[in-house]
Motif scaffolding. Sequence first.
Motif, PDB file in Angstrom:
ATOM      1  N   THR A   1       0.838  -1.194   0.000  1.00  0.00           N
ATOM      2  CA  THR A   1       0.000   0.000   0.000  1.00  0.00           C
ATOM      3  C   THR A   1       0.870   1.240   0.000  1.00  0.00           C
ATOM      4  O   THR A   1       1.929   1.270   0.623  1.00  0.00           O
ATOM      5  N   ASN A   2       0.399   2.260  -0.704  1.00  0.00           N
ATOM      6  CA  ASN A   2       1.052   3.561  -0.601  1.00  0.00           C
ATOM      7  C   ASN A   2      -0.015   4.643  -0.513  1.00  0.00           C
ATOM      8  O   ASN A   2      -1.200   4.386  -0.706  1.00  0.00           O
ATOM      9  N   VAL A   3       0.437   5.838  -0.173  1.00  0.00           N
ATOM     10  CA  VAL A   3      -0.428   7.012  -0.162  1.00  0.00           C
ATOM     11  C   VAL A   3       0.094   7.921  -1.255  1.00  0.00           C
ATOM     12  O   VAL A   3       1.288   8.207  -1.311  1.00  0.00           O
ATOM     13  N   GLU A   4      -0.805   8.358  -2.140  1.00  0.00           N
ATOM     14  CA  GLU A   4      -0.396   9.102  -3.325  1.00  0.00           C
ATOM     15  C   GLU A   4      -1.093  10.451  -3.430  1.00  0.00           C
ATOM     16  O   GLU A   4      -2.220  10.604  -2.993  1.00  0.00           O
ATOM     17  N   ILE A   5      -0.385  11.371  -4.069  1.00  0.00           N
ATOM     18  CA  ILE A   5      -0.998  12.600  -4.563  1.00  0.00           C
ATOM     19  C   ILE A   5      -0.464  12.838  -5.966  1.00  0.00           C
ATOM     20  O   ILE A   5       0.623  12.378  -6.330  1.00  0.00           O
ATOM     21  N   LYS A   6      -1.262  13.531  -6.764  1.00  0.00           N
ATOM     22  CA  LYS A   6      -0.840  13.957  -8.096  1.00  0.00           C
ATOM     23  C   LYS A   6      -1.250  15.412  -8.223  1.00  0.00           C
ATOM     24  O   LYS A   6      -2.352  15.790  -7.799  1.00  0.00           O
TER      25      LYS A   6
ATOM     26  N   PRO B   1      -4.408  13.357  -0.552  1.00  0.00           N
ATOM     27  CA  PRO B   1      -3.700  12.079  -0.483  1.00  0.00           C
ATOM     28  C   PRO B   1      -4.684  10.911  -0.407  1.00  0.00           C
ATOM     29  O   PRO B   1      -5.653  10.958   0.346  1.00  0.00           O
ATOM     30  N   LYS B   2      -4.440   9.893  -1.228  1.00  0.00           N
ATOM     31  CA  LYS B   2      -5.339   8.743  -1.255  1.00  0.00           C
ATOM     32  C   LYS B   2      -4.556   7.441  -1.199  1.00  0.00           C
ATOM     33  O   LYS B   2      -3.429   7.357  -1.665  1.00  0.00           O
ATOM     34  N   GLU B   3      -5.185   6.446  -0.629  1.00  0.00           N
ATOM     35  CA  GLU B   3      -4.555   5.140  -0.485  1.00  0.00           C
ATOM     36  C   GLU B   3      -4.627   4.371  -1.791  1.00  0.00           C
ATOM     37  O   GLU B   3      -5.648   4.391  -2.485  1.00  0.00           O
TER      38      GLU B   3
END
Length: 175
Positions: free
Chosen positions: A3-8, A69-71
């Motif tokens: 799992t990671n936490v992402e932003i774009k 930020p989303k998982e």
Amino acid sequence: MPTNVEIKARVGNPARIKALAGALVRTPSELIVQEDTFFVVPRGRLKLRKLSSTSAELIYYEREDGPGPKESRYSIFLTSEPDSLKAVLGMSLEVRGVVRKTRTLYLVGQTRIHLDEVEGLGSFVELEVVLQPNQSHADGVRIARELMAKLEIQDSELVEQAYIDLLLTKGRADL
């Protein structure tokens, strides 16, 4: 699944974000040319990321679209035969579209900073905070928010969708 936490986020000044990212690392950045072919699947997203004629990653991931930020939960399969795998997948699954990009990768602790030039879309920055087994989603959000501040990324610049969705909205996901 890992799992990671992402932003774009959209980038208005690529030189500025490159300088800020470069100041955070002690190792050189890596330039990566990627071609992501997305396939229609019943849930999540499935893409074949071609890195060269002898290297690719089949990546399945589940991530909600939304602000901030989303998982993301993902699984990766490596192959040395990208064209053969793409042909087999194309026989059984409909191709949704293709995303072509040049990515500059910076590693900061457990976070991958991607400065992306996406064909048909422009400049973006992505943060992927790779969570350790003992870390929570909240830990990943905190790390992402700290890096957003250091990289001068504003909430108003965040993008909710994946590149493939942005391209399809513009009618530009070349097949």
